[in-house]
Scaffold this active site. Structure first.
Site, short mmCIF file in Angstrom:
data_model
loop_
_atom_site.label_atom_id
_atom_site.label_comp_id
_atom_site.label_asym_id
_atom_site.label_seq_id
_atom_site.Cartn_x
_atom_site.Cartn_y
_atom_site.Cartn_z
N HIS A 120 -12.34 -53.35 -17.37
CA HIS A 120 -12.33 -54.38 -16.83
C HIS A 120 -11.42 -55.55 -17.61
CE1 HIS A 120 -15.36 -54.10 -13.29
NE2 HIS A 120 -14.97 -52.88 -14.01
N GLU A 158 -17.53 -59.07 -7.55
CA GLU A 158 -18.11 -60.09 -8.40
C GLU A 158 -17.63 -61.62 -7.89
OE1 GLU A 158 -15.15 -59.27 -11.72
OE2 GLU A 158 -16.25 -58.40 -9.96
#
Length: 699
Positions: free
Chosen positions: A482, A507
C-alpha cells in the site's frame, strides 16, 4: 528560385524519406511511423486511419554530458515478429497471446560524442510499446538522466480521466474534463492528501485514460518499471501535447544508469471500443517472465481483517496506549492501555473463528506491534521493529490458535515512510514471519520517505519495492503493498507481489467519501497496470450506525460492494467489513464466500469510463462464472449477454440485484436474490440503482 535551391530541397526531402520507418500491427489496424527530424527521433501512431499520436519527439537530457536529443542518424534497423502464448501463474486469463511486430532502430550520435542509442518499438493488435536501450559502449557508461523527453502529441482536445501529477501519492479523486480544462480544474483536484508533493508544472499521472471526439479510447502508461523513476506527464493544453516528467530524487536528478541499461516501456493502448481497453494484455506482455524456480507456494488469498473497525466512528485504534514521545527501547508493558486497542488476543480470536466458519484463508491484523503511538507524521526513523508485539497480543498463542482453525494470520508492516529502517530490519522481520506461520504481508508506506528527500515514486523507492518482493520470495512470503508506486505489470516477473493499493481505496470512504463514479474509472486507469487491493465488501455503508453524530457514508449500495469482487480484480481479496455486519446479511455474504480469486477467462461485456462496467469471469478449472456490474451516480440498465457460456448446456444463475427502492444515498441495503436458468442464448437486462451494482454467480 535557382537550381541550387531546388537541389537542396530535393536532397532534404529525399533524406527525410530515407530516414522514415513504417511498422504495421499484426492485424493491420495500427500504423507506426518513425523518422529523424534534424537528427531528433520522432514517432507517430495511427489507428484505423485515425491519428492517435501526432509526430512526437524523443530523447534525453543528461547531467554533465551532452544531451541525447538530436544529432542522430539511423545506423541500423531490424524488424521481426512474434506470435506465441504463455500461462500466468494466476490472473484474469489461463493463457495470454503475445503477438506483435517489432522495429529496433540503432541510432548514432557522431562527432565528439560518438554514442549509440537503441529504440525498440513493439506494435500489438491492442497498441504500442516502446523503450530506450543504452548498449554498452566506450563513450557512455555511467550517466545521470536529468529528464526524459518523450512526447505524446495527441490529435485533439480529448476527454481525460486524470489525477494531478505528484511525486508521492496517487490517492486523489479522479477528475473528468477536456485536456484544455485541466489547468482550470487543477487547484480543486489537488486536494489535501497526506505526504503529497504536487508537481509545479501542469502535470497529470499515468495511467491516463482519454476519449477522443471521433470515438477513440486511448490509454497511456508504462510497463516494467525497474531501476527507473515513475513517469508523470507534463501537459501543454494549447497543443494537447503530453511529455514525460520523471520523478526526481533528493538532489533533483531523475535516474542513475550504467550501460547496458533499459528504460521502462512507454505504452499507448487504443481501440474504438472501451471494453477492448480493459481486455488489453499489452502491459503484461511487455514484462519479463518470472525467474523464480519454485512458485508452488504462491497462492491467491481471500481474507478478512481487524481493519475496518479502525476507521469507523467510535472504532478501535492501532495504538495500545494514549502515550506520546515513545522510543522502541521503552518498556511498553508499563504503559497504561487505552482500552480501545483493536489487536488483542480476544478480538483476533473472534476474527479467526469467523474466518474458519466461512472458509477464508487468512486474517489481517493491524496494530499488533509496538510503535503506533508515535507513528504518524513525525518523519521519525525508528518507529517500528516489526517483531515486538504489544502486551495484549501473544504471537505464539495466536499462531497456535490460527493453526487449530486452519487459518493463516496475515502480517502487517507499516513503515511510516521510514524505508531505511525497514530495509535494516527486513530479514529479521521476514524470519519472524516464517517462524510464526505467516506467509503473506501487507506493507505500508504512509508518510514522507526516509531517506529524507526521496519520493514514493522515485528510482530509489522503485528499487526498494522490488527488493522487498525479491527478498520476500526467499522466505516464501507474498506481498500486498500500500502507498507504493502504481503497478506496471511487474506481477508477471515477481508473482509473489500479488496486489497493491496505489490509489484512493475503501478507507477513504471513512475519511470524506468517494464519488460513485470512482470505481467505474479505476479499471481504465489505476488497474491497467495490475491488481488492486481495494478492500471491498462494506455492507454497513451508513456510518451513523456506529455514531449517530456521524454523517459519513460509503457511496455504494450493498450489491455494488458484491460486484467489486469481479470488477476490481485482485488475487488477494478482502471481505473488509466487520463480521457482525456480515452476520446480519448472510444471504448476500454468500456471494463473497463463493466468488473465485483466479480465472480461466475474462469477458468485458460493456463499459464506458466514468459511467459503468460489466465483467464476466470463469473460475480457474471450474464450470463456474461470476459477473459484476457497477454504475456511477445514475440509475441504468445493465445488459448481460451470456454467450460466453458453453453452448447446449443449462446453468443456474443466482442474481444479487439492487432492490426497486435502492440507491447509494437513501436505501443502500435494499437488495433481492433470485435464481433463473441461463444458457448461451440468454440475455438479461437488469436495473442497477444509483451508485449501485449487480452480482451474479453461475453454476
Amino acid at each position: 528560385m535557382n537550381k541550387q535551391f531546388y537541389l537542396t530541397l530535393f536532397l532534404c526531402l529525399f533524406g527525410c524519406l530515407v530516414q522514415a520507418q513504417t511498422l504495421k500491427s499484426p492485424n493491420g489496424d495500427f500504423t507506426l511511423e518513425v523518422e529523424l527530424r534534424e537528427g531528433r527521433p520522432y514517432y507517430k501512431l495511427d489507428y484505423k486511419g485515425k491519428a492517435v499520436i501526432k509526430p512526437s519527439g524523443m530523447g534525453f537530457e543528461l547531467k554533465d554530458q551532452a544531451d541525447m536529443m538530436d544529432g542522430f542518424e539511423i545506423l541500423n534497423e531490424e524488424t521481426s515478429s512474434n506470435d506465441d502464448s504463455w500461462e500466468p501463474l494466476w490472473g484474469e486469463y489461463k493463457e495470454i497471446q503475445n503477438k506483435y511486430n517489432e522495429l529496433l532502430l540503432t541510432l548514432g550520435q557522431q562527432g565528439e560524442e560518438d554514442r549509440k542509442l537503441h529504440i525498440r518499438f513493439r506494435l500489438f493488435d491492442d497498441g504500442l510499446g516502446f523503450r530506450y536501450e543504452f548498449p554498452k559502449q566506450e563513450n557512455l557508461n555511467y550517466f545521470i538522466i536529468t529528464e526524459e523527453h518523450t512526447e505524446f502529441h495527441l490529435a485533439g482536445d480529448h476527454k481525460a480521466f486524470w489525477i494531478p501529477g505528484d511525486y508521492d501519492t496517487n490517492e486523489y479523486f479522479y477528475t473528468t474534463s477536456k485536456l484544455s480544462e485541466v489547468d482550470g480544474k487543477m487547484e480543486k483536484a489537488t486536494h489535501t492528501v497526506h505526504a503529497q508533493h504536487p508537481i509545479e508544472t501542469l502535470a497529470v499521472q499515468t495511467p491516463l485514460m482519454l476519449k477522443s471526439d471521433n470515438g477513440l479510447y486511448i490509454n497511456i502508461h508504462e510497463a516494467a518499471l525497474i531501476n527507473y523513476p515513475a513517469m508523470q506527464l507534463n501537459l501543454d493544453p494549447s497543443d494537447f501535447k503530453l511529455s514525460s516528467h520523471l520523478v526526481p530524487d533528493a538532489v533533483g536528478n531523475k535516474g542513475y544508469l550504467q550501460t547496458e541499461a533499459l528504460t521502462p516501456w512507454r505504452t499507448v493502448i487504443v481501440s474504438d471500443k472501451a471494453t477492448d481497453i480493459l481486455a488489453s494484455t499489452l502491459i503484461l506482455n511487455l514484462n519479463e517472465p518470472t525467474a523464480y524456480e519454485d512458485v508452488s507456494w504462491i497462492k491467491p488469498v481471500k481474507y478478512i481483517g481487524m481493519w475496518w473497525e479502525l476507521f469507523v466512528p467510535q472504532g478501535k485504534t492501532w495504538a495500545y496506549s494514549d502515550a506520546t514521545n515513545l522510543k522502541l527501547e521503552d518498556d511498553f508493558s508499563q504503559l497504561e492501555p487505552s482500552g480501545r486497542h483493536g489487536a488483542t488476543n480476544e478480538n483476533v480470536k473472534m476474527y479467526l473463528d469467523f474466518a474458519a466458519e466461512h472458509g477464508f484463508d487468512a486474517v489481517l491484523v493491524e496494530g499488533w506491534n509496538i510503535g503506533w503511538e508515535d507513528w504518524f507524521g513525525e518523519w521519525k526513523e525508528d518507529v517500528f521493529d516489526f517483531v515486538t508485539p504489544y502486551p495484549d497480543f501473544d504471537v505464539e498463542e495466536m499462531q497456535q490458535y490460527a493453526e487449530s482453525k486452519g487459518v493463516r494470520l496475515m502480517m502487517h508492516h507499516e513503515t511510516s515512510g521510514s524505508v531505511s529502517n525497514y530495509e535494516r530490519r527486513l530479514d529479521r522481520a521476514f524470519q519472524f514471519m516464517q517462524d510464526h506461520g505467516y506467509n503473506s504481508v501487507k506493507t505500508g508506506y504512509v508518510g514522507k520517505i526516509i531517506p529524507r528527500g526521496e519520493h514514493h515514486d522515485g528510482q530509489w523507492m522503485v528499487n526498494h519495492y522490488i527488493h522487498v518482493a525479491r527478498r520476500a520470495a526467499d522466505y516464501g512470503i507474498m506481498i500486498n503493498s500500500h502507498e507504493a508506486v502504481r503497478p506496471t505489470g511487474l506481477h508477471r516477473t515477481f508473482p509473489n507481489w500479488l496486489a497493491q493499493e496505489s490509489a484512493r481505496g475503501t478507507e477513504f470512504e471513512a475519511m470524506g467519501g468517494l464519488t460513485p463514479e470512482h470505481t467505474t474509472i479505476l479499471p481504465f486507469t489505476r488497474m491497467m497496470g495490475g491488481p488492486m487491493d481495494y478492500t471491498p465488501g462494506i455492507f454497513q455503508t451508513d456510518l451513523s450506525y456506529y455514531d449517530e453524530n456521524s454523517d459519513g457514508r460509503v457511496n455504494t449500495t450493498l450489491v455494488k460492494q458484491l460486484a467489486y469482487y469481479v470488477t476490481i480484480y485482485s488475487p488477494l481479496q478482502m471481505a473488509a467489513d466487520l463480521p457482525s455486519n456480515y452476520e446480519r446479511f448472510l444471504d448476500a455474504f454468500q456471494f463473497i464466500k463463493d466468488v473465485a480469486l483466479d480465472w480461466d477467462e475474462t469477458h468485458f461485456l460493456e463499459a464506458e469510463p466514468g459511467d459503468y462496467v460489466t465483467i464476466a469471469r470463469k473460475a480457474k478449472g471450474k464450470d463456474e462464472w461470476f459477473i459484476g456490474s457497477v454504475t456511477d451516480e445514475n440509475e441504468r440498465e445493465a445488459t448481460v449477454d451470456f454467450s460466453f457460456l458453453p453452448q447446449g448446456r443449462t446453468f443456474t444463475a443466482t442474481i444479487y440485484a439492487d432492490g426497486d427502492d435502492a440507491s447509494y444515498d437513501e436505501n443502500p441495503q435494499s437488495y433481492t436474490i433470485t435464481e433463473m436458468e441461463v444458457t448461451s442464448e440468454t440475455t438479461l437486462t437488469q436495473k442497477v440503482a444509483r451508485g449501485g451494482g449487480l452480482a451474479i454467480s453461475v453454476k
